[in-house]
Motif scaffolding. Structure first.
Motif, mmCIF file in Angstrom:
data_model
loop_
_atom_site.group_PDB
_atom_site.id
_atom_site.type_symbol
_atom_site.label_atom_id
_atom_site.label_comp_id
_atom_site.label_asym_id
_atom_site.label_seq_id
_atom_site.Cartn_x
_atom_site.Cartn_y
_atom_site.Cartn_z
ATOM 1 N N THR A 1 -2.984 8.390 1.563
ATOM 2 C CA THR A 1 -4.274 7.771 1.221
ATOM 3 C C THR A 1 -5.469 8.685 1.464
ATOM 4 O OG1 THR A 1 -4.332 6.775 3.442
ATOM 5 C CG2 THR A 1 -3.439 5.434 1.661
ATOM 6 N N THR B 1 -4.075 5.037 -8.270
ATOM 7 C CA THR B 1 -5.136 4.269 -7.610
ATOM 8 C C THR B 1 -4.600 2.951 -7.060
ATOM 9 O OG1 THR B 1 -6.841 5.232 -9.024
ATOM 10 C CG2 THR B 1 -7.362 3.140 -7.949
ATOM 11 N N LYS B 2 -3.807 2.273 -7.851
ATOM 12 C CA LYS B 2 -3.252 0.982 -7.421
ATOM 13 C C LYS B 2 -2.410 1.125 -6.160
ATOM 14 C CE LYS B 2 -0.335 -2.845 -9.017
ATOM 15 N NZ LYS B 2 0.506 -3.364 -10.133
ATOM 16 N N GLU C 1 -4.631 2.048 -3.104
ATOM 17 C CA GLU C 1 -5.396 0.890 -2.638
ATOM 18 C C GLU C 1 -4.514 -0.083 -1.860
ATOM 19 O OE1 GLU C 1 -7.237 -0.698 -6.125
ATOM 20 O OE2 GLU C 1 -8.941 0.708 -6.046
ATOM 21 N N ALA D 1 -4.141 1.281 1.704
ATOM 22 C CA ALA D 1 -5.380 1.745 2.335
ATOM 23 C C ALA D 1 -5.494 1.364 3.804
ATOM 24 C CB ALA D 1 -6.586 1.219 1.564
#
Length: 313
Positions: A140, A153-154, A157, A160
């Motif tokens: 991350t 990105t998914k 996230e 995270a």
């Protein structure tokens, strides 16, 4: 220049034009950036860092073969390899570093499987409990320059931060270790005349306290050699880093022992104040052990709550 800045400049000058010119048909499925292993991915690189595994490279992330086939992946690899071998005074490595390739063309699923054991980023609660925290940090960190497909990105996230019950379990376990090593065993070891054991208790206390502070900041602790640097940059309780450095770098002779004990209690008090402010504990005392069990009681998932309090440590 920082490694992320160097990589982004190299991407903008050479990588982006190459992708837009030669791979426009698959560009909607690609992502590019720099994250993973290496001090530069955390922004911790300095002059010493440039002696190995430091280069003007970046990662191109591809979805699986049902979207982008092997032939196209090979063509991307060849195109990346043909990019200039030197940029802004830095040479690109001709060999992969220990641990495998960190830059170049990578399958998204393979990258995340290597880091966290999951191709999709989906983890069950027991996987969350067992994955090394530094691996989550490396999955991350850094920066994505673009992500047209959205897959990277998914996943990032979703990783995270810890799910709340996992965070509470890790908090509870580390609070208990802080209590045992710092508030209890440090003075007892000194009373037995075991200065080396007392220093080991200090190390254990500092390790657990650092973990607690990262958890209170909803942040992952990186590889241990960057732990203090990352700790000093946190918004909450970062000032305790200086006290921790004193604890692990000073002797247990004379007045030092008493000062170290009060320093331990000072860090404990700071942590307890933060726990109380966030309503993560119902205990009202200076005993970290009682706060550890109070935090554990706040875990919603009964299966996680009823695991041994040290199950996530």
């Amino acid at each position: 220049m920082k490694g992320i800045e160097l990589s982004k400049a190299f991407y903008e000058e050479y990588g982006k034009p190459m992708l837009e010119k030669d791979f426009a048909d698959v560009l909607p499925y690609l992502a590019a950036g720099i994250f993973g292993s290496g001090s530069e991915c955390f922004g911790f690189d300095d002059e010493v860092s440039s002696d190995h595994d430091f280069e003007p490279g970046f990662c191109i992330f591809l979805p699986d073969e049902d979207v982008i086939d092997r032939k196209t992946a090979f063509q991307l690899e060849r195109a990346y390899a043909k990019l200039p071998k030197e940029f802004m005074g830095y040479r690109r490595s001709l060999m992969s570093p220990v641990g495998g390739a960190r830059r170049g063309v990578l399958r998204t699923s393979e990258f995340f499987e290597e880091k966290i054991g999951s191709k999709t980023g989906e983890l069950d609660k027991f996987e969350w409990l067992s994955i090394p925290e530094q691996s989550l940090a490396e999955a991350t960190n850094g920066e994505l320059f673009f992500d047209n497909y959205g897959e990277v990105t998914k996943i990032r996230e979703s990783l995270a931060k810890y799910p709340e019950d996992i965070r509470l379990k890790k908090l509870a376990g580390n609070l208990l270790l802080m209590a045992q090593s710092g508030q209890y065993n440090y003075k007892r070891c000194l009373s037995h005349g075991e200065s080396a054991a007392a220093q080991m208790a200090v190390f254990e206390f500092v390790k657990s306290a650092m973990q607690v502070i990262f958890l209170l900041n909803n942040s992952y602790q990186p590889y241990y050699k960057w732990g203090f640097r990352a700790l000093r940059a946190l918004p909450k309780l970062s000032l305790d880093a200086e006290i921790m450095e004193f604890l692990i770098t000073s002797s247990n002779d004379g007045d030092n022992a008493e000062e170290k004990y009060y320093s331990i209690e000072g860090i404990a008090a700071d942590v307890i104040d933060e726990l109380s402010d966030r309503k993560l504990t119902d205990a009202i005392c200076g005993d970290l052990e009682k706060h550890a069990y109070s935090v554990n009681d706040k875990i919603s998932d009964s299966e996680i709550r009823n695991l041994h309090i040290l199950a996530a440590v």
